[in-house]
Structures are given as C-alpha cells and as structure tokens.
Design a protein around this motif. Sequence first.
Motif, mmCIF file in Angstrom:
data_model
loop_
_atom_site.group_PDB
_atom_site.id
_atom_site.type_symbol
_atom_site.label_atom_id
_atom_site.label_comp_id
_atom_site.label_asym_id
_atom_site.label_seq_id
_atom_site.Cartn_x
_atom_site.Cartn_y
_atom_site.Cartn_z
ATOM 1 N N TRP A 201 -35.440 -25.593 20.080
ATOM 2 C CA TRP A 201 -35.517 -24.868 21.067
ATOM 3 C C TRP A 201 -36.361 -25.096 22.230
ATOM 4 O O TRP A 201 -35.554 -24.805 22.646
ATOM 5 N N VAL A 202 -37.373 -24.816 22.225
ATOM 6 C CA VAL A 202 -38.901 -25.399 23.359
ATOM 7 C C VAL A 202 -37.976 -26.288 23.867
ATOM 8 O O VAL A 202 -37.480 -26.548 25.181
ATOM 9 N N ILE A 203 -37.355 -27.379 23.137
ATOM 10 C CA ILE A 203 -37.076 -28.764 24.318
ATOM 11 C C ILE A 203 -35.996 -28.750 24.607
ATOM 12 O O ILE A 203 -35.738 -28.978 26.118
ATOM 13 N N SER A 204 -34.901 -27.682 24.054
ATOM 14 C CA SER A 204 -33.784 -27.558 24.782
ATOM 15 C C SER A 204 -33.820 -26.621 25.873
ATOM 16 O O SER A 204 -32.954 -26.349 26.973
ATOM 17 N N ARG A 205 -34.337 -25.024 25.741
ATOM 18 C CA ARG A 205 -34.259 -24.302 26.474
ATOM 19 C C ARG A 205 -34.392 -24.672 28.326
ATOM 20 O O ARG A 205 -34.575 -23.608 28.989
ATOM 21 N N SER A 206 -36.148 -25.391 27.510
ATOM 22 C CA SER A 206 -36.762 -26.507 28.539
ATOM 23 C C SER A 206 -36.256 -27.325 29.101
ATOM 24 O O SER A 206 -37.264 -27.626 30.276
ATOM 25 N N HIS A 207 -35.413 -27.637 29.057
ATOM 26 C CA HIS A 207 -34.401 -29.163 29.805
ATOM 27 C C HIS A 207 -35.863 -30.088 29.256
ATOM 28 O O HIS A 207 -36.051 -31.029 30.346
ATOM 29 N N GLY A 208 -37.234 -30.698 28.340
ATOM 30 C CA GLY A 208 -37.783 -31.056 28.522
ATOM 31 C C GLY A 208 -38.533 -31.191 29.334
ATOM 32 O O GLY A 208 -39.668 -32.144 29.221
ATOM 33 N N ASP A 209 -39.562 -30.034 29.683
ATOM 34 C CA ASP A 209 -40.309 -29.798 30.689
ATOM 35 C C ASP A 209 -40.803 -28.766 30.343
ATOM 36 O O ASP A 209 -40.616 -26.922 30.471
ATOM 37 N N ALA A 210 -41.930 -28.766 29.890
ATOM 38 C CA ALA A 210 -42.570 -26.721 28.959
ATOM 39 C C ALA A 210 -44.760 -27.780 28.818
ATOM 40 O O ALA A 210 -44.566 -28.694 28.150
ATOM 41 N N GLY A 211 -44.649 -26.805 29.147
ATOM 42 C CA GLY A 211 -46.692 -26.221 28.289
ATOM 43 C C GLY A 211 -46.391 -25.355 27.542
ATOM 44 O O GLY A 211 -46.043 -23.855 27.457
ATOM 45 N N VAL A 212 -46.586 -25.905 26.501
ATOM 46 C CA VAL A 212 -46.574 -25.146 25.501
ATOM 47 C C VAL A 212 -47.972 -24.210 24.660
ATOM 48 O O VAL A 212 -49.058 -25.089 24.812
ATOM 49 N N VAL A 213 -48.162 -23.516 24.154
ATOM 50 C CA VAL A 213 -49.541 -23.277 23.245
ATOM 51 C C VAL A 213 -48.571 -22.661 21.935
ATOM 52 O O VAL A 213 -47.701 -21.991 21.423
ATOM 53 N N VAL A 240 -42.932 -32.271 27.474
ATOM 54 C CA VAL A 240 -43.560 -31.308 26.705
ATOM 55 C C VAL A 240 -45.031 -31.125 26.405
ATOM 56 O O VAL A 240 -45.314 -32.753 25.401
ATOM 57 N N ARG A 241 -45.389 -30.740 26.660
ATOM 58 C CA ARG A 241 -47.187 -30.581 26.546
ATOM 59 C C ARG A 241 -47.567 -29.661 26.282
ATOM 60 O O ARG A 241 -47.773 -28.060 26.426
ATOM 61 N N MET A 242 -48.650 -30.474 25.075
ATOM 62 C CA MET A 242 -49.595 -28.804 23.907
ATOM 63 C C MET A 242 -50.895 -28.251 24.903
ATOM 64 O O MET A 242 -51.568 -29.683 25.164
ATOM 65 N N LEU A 243 -50.823 -27.067 25.266
ATOM 66 C CA LEU A 243 -51.746 -26.502 25.954
ATOM 67 C C LEU A 243 -52.570 -26.743 25.131
ATOM 68 O O LEU A 243 -53.805 -26.814 25.611
ATOM 69 N N ALA A 244 -52.339 -25.881 23.990
ATOM 70 C CA ALA A 244 -53.506 -25.699 23.365
ATOM 71 C C ALA A 244 -53.341 -25.504 21.699
ATOM 72 O O ALA A 244 -51.429 -24.652 21.422
ATOM 73 N N TYR A 245 -54.001 -25.030 20.651
ATOM 74 C CA TYR A 245 -53.547 -24.919 19.525
ATOM 75 C C TYR A 245 -54.311 -23.762 18.849
ATOM 76 O O TYR A 245 -55.662 -24.315 18.668
ATOM 77 N N GLU A 246 -54.118 -22.768 18.929
ATOM 78 C CA GLU A 246 -54.824 -21.101 18.309
ATOM 79 C C GLU A 246 -54.691 -21.226 17.454
ATOM 80 O O GLU A 246 -53.736 -20.720 16.352
ATOM 81 N N ASN A 247 -55.895 -21.385 16.017
ATOM 82 C CA ASN A 247 -55.766 -20.881 14.837
ATOM 83 C C ASN A 247 -56.386 -19.337 14.354
ATOM 84 O O ASN A 247 -57.498 -19.549 15.156
ATOM 85 N N ILE A 248 -55.513 -18.670 14.592
ATOM 86 C CA ILE A 248 -56.144 -17.292 14.851
ATOM 87 C C ILE A 248 -55.587 -16.502 12.769
ATOM 88 O O ILE A 248 -53.985 -16.741 12.555
ATOM 89 N N PRO A 249 -56.745 -16.409 12.412
ATOM 90 C CA PRO A 249 -55.829 -15.990 10.414
ATOM 91 C C PRO A 249 -55.358 -14.599 11.383
ATOM 92 O O PRO A 249 -55.346 -13.858 11.665
ATOM 93 N N ILE A 250 -53.870 -14.391 10.244
ATOM 94 C CA ILE A 250 -53.421 -13.169 10.502
ATOM 95 C C ILE A 250 -53.552 -11.530 10.119
ATOM 96 O O ILE A 250 -53.762 -11.421 10.509
ATOM 97 N N PRO A 251 -54.723 -12.022 9.200
ATOM 98 C CA PRO A 251 -54.999 -10.613 9.183
ATOM 99 C C PRO A 251 -56.152 -10.290 9.707
ATOM 100 O O PRO A 251 -56.478 -9.185 10.464
#
Length: 387
Positions: A201-213, A240-251
């Motif tokens: 969905w990200v690749i399609s909607r961004s036409h292959g140009d995105a900065g992603v968290v 598509v560039r991975m800007l950040a990978y955020e680990n936040i426990p759901i609770p």
Amino acid sequence: MHRNRKALPGIVKVRSVSLALLAAASALAGCERGSSNGPGVSTAGPGGCPAAQARAQTAVARAEKSEIPWNGPTSGSAAVSGKTIVYVAQTMTNPGVAGVAQGVKEAARVIGWNVRVIDGEGTPAGIQAALSEAVALRPSGIVIGGFDPNSTSQQVASATAARIPLIGWHAVASPGPSVKPRLFTNVTTNVDEVAAISAQWVISRSHGDAGVVLFTDASIPFAKHKSELIRKGLAACAGVRMLAYENIPIPDASSRTPREVSVLLSRFGSRWTYSVAINDLYFADAAPAFRSAGEKGSGPPFNIGAGDGDPSAFQRINSEQYQAATVPEPLSLQGWQILDEFNRAFSGRPASGYVAPVHISTAANSDGATAWDPSGYREAYRKIWGK
C-alpha cells in the motif's frame, strides 16, 4: 587561456581534501535518511521501483474490494451443549483483543454457551495470573487472546494436563494448529499477507517514493514478526526509505507514542511521509502530537495500520484524522470462528483450517462502517451448528 597550465602541488592537495570532505558529507546524509537501527539506504526519486510498483498496485486493488463471498467452512459439527469458555485477554485496552472477545460472546449466545473474560492487563505477571485463574476454573476451553503462550508455559502445561483445549488468537505467528506451544488452532489472518499488503500500500500510494516510520511492539513475538516482514516488504522498493523503527510496547503506547511522534517530527520533518504500525491504536495515540505540530489530518504522513481495524481506526480513516487505511482483522468473524473451532474440538474433529483473506479499508471503500465485517459467516456457522 590557462587550459594547459599544470596544477601546483598545494592546489592539488587542497582539492583532494575538499573532495574527501564532500564524499564524507554525502555518506553522512545517506545515513541520516536510513533506518534508525541500521546503515543508510540509498534513495531514489519517484518511480524508483517500477516492477515493485506494478505488483503493489495489482495487489492493493484486489485487497480493497469490499464484496467478498464467504469462503470459509460450510460443514462441521452440530452444536455441543453446556460448554463454558474462558477468554484470557492480553489486555482489554488492545482494541483487537477486545473486539474478538465481543465476537466470542456474540457467537456464544447463538450456540448456547457461557463465556467469561479475564483481563491480563498487559503485564507478564497479570497475564500469568489471569491464565492461572482460567485453568483453576476448569472450563471446557480457554482462549489465548493476543499473547505468547510461551510466556505462560507453566499455565499452558497445566491446561494441557487437565485436557482443556486451548485456542489462540494472534498467539503464534501462523494460523492453524500448533504443537509447541500446544494449541488446537490459532485464529488469525495470514501475517505474511497482512505485512506484504501493508508495505505494498505504501509503495503503490507513494509511487515508490516514501520516507517511512514503522511502529511495533517487539515484546509480542507475533507483532515483532509482522513488523520485520513489513520492513522486508518496504525494502523491495529502492525509493522507499526507512526513517525509524520504533519499538513501543502496546501497554505503554498511550504514554510513549505522543512523545516519540513529537521527536520524530522534529527529527525528520517533511521527509516523514508514511507510517505503518502493527496495530491501529498507535495512531490514536499519535493524533494529538500530529495535531499539536500543525500536521493536516489528511496527511502527510499517510498512516496505515497493519491490524486490527477497531471502530476508532475506522472513525479516523473516514474523517481523515491522521489515518488513511487499515488492514483490519474481521474481529467479529474471528470470534465466531473460535467458537466453531472449539465445537470441532469437543466433537473430536480437526480444526477447520480457515484463514480469512486480507482486506484494506479506506474512506473510499468502507462506506462509513466502523468495522470490517464481511458477510456470510453468521449464516454459515448457524447452519453448521443447527442454530
């Protein structure tokens, strides 16, 4: 006029140093745009992955279809009477866990069983205590609602010794029966497909140009596995560039997400154009931070939840308030499926093997609904049960 003049040694040295500094600056810029957990990723502009875009567009168009005929079981066992089910929830603040619990209760009223919900409140000690209480009640069956059975191995062993069948919801990475840990079956959509379609969905909607968290909860193996698959899917497109990978426990999401989002907005600014979260609830908690920063509710960043499709997620999507799409679990359907799987277990039959197909819900195809509730399953299960 001086085209053929030889360069002086000092000038050559200065130029060499300048070029070296320029190369170092370029390398640092590349690292800044990369994942916060790894080296920089080379970037590409719009259209950076034509083949991946084409595949993504086809897959997304298929997943966005709303009219899906029932493809689940049409035969099974007549309803067994007089059963009691205990639903042990990882935390009832998780909308997916709570939504399935409601589906279980609804189906129980139809089949004629009793259901009790015990909330583990999102902590290891709380979940262990909740499952211990469930086993002590000696019910007909226990639902492992959204937590790793390996974290409660002692209680699972006690349930198995007491011959109490266990059925998971998002308990292990794959749908279907599990030997270690021992589950009659695990009810979930296919995590590989959910992760893949979220990235597409990200690749399609961004036409292959995105900065992603990417937001995840690494304390839950199912969630961590899903986020790793999403990261892999996004990597299929060089733009598509991975800007950040955020680990936040759901609770901790309600307290930590607003603060982390504010930091990310300050750090990445307009380069942050898309987000993917393993659960929609992250965007409920992110909304105040986006709003305070003056970000438009309609994006960017354009946000997609790779589960669970709770009512608040649909409300954000339909009103264009900091969420553009979700890959929802059919929570009510899965509650009904859990009851049907228990009925099969009580009747000495194998698990059904049914896995609900993936779906993408947006404002364009949800028609104002507040849940993904495909048609046909209630009628099918009533017919199977003789109800």
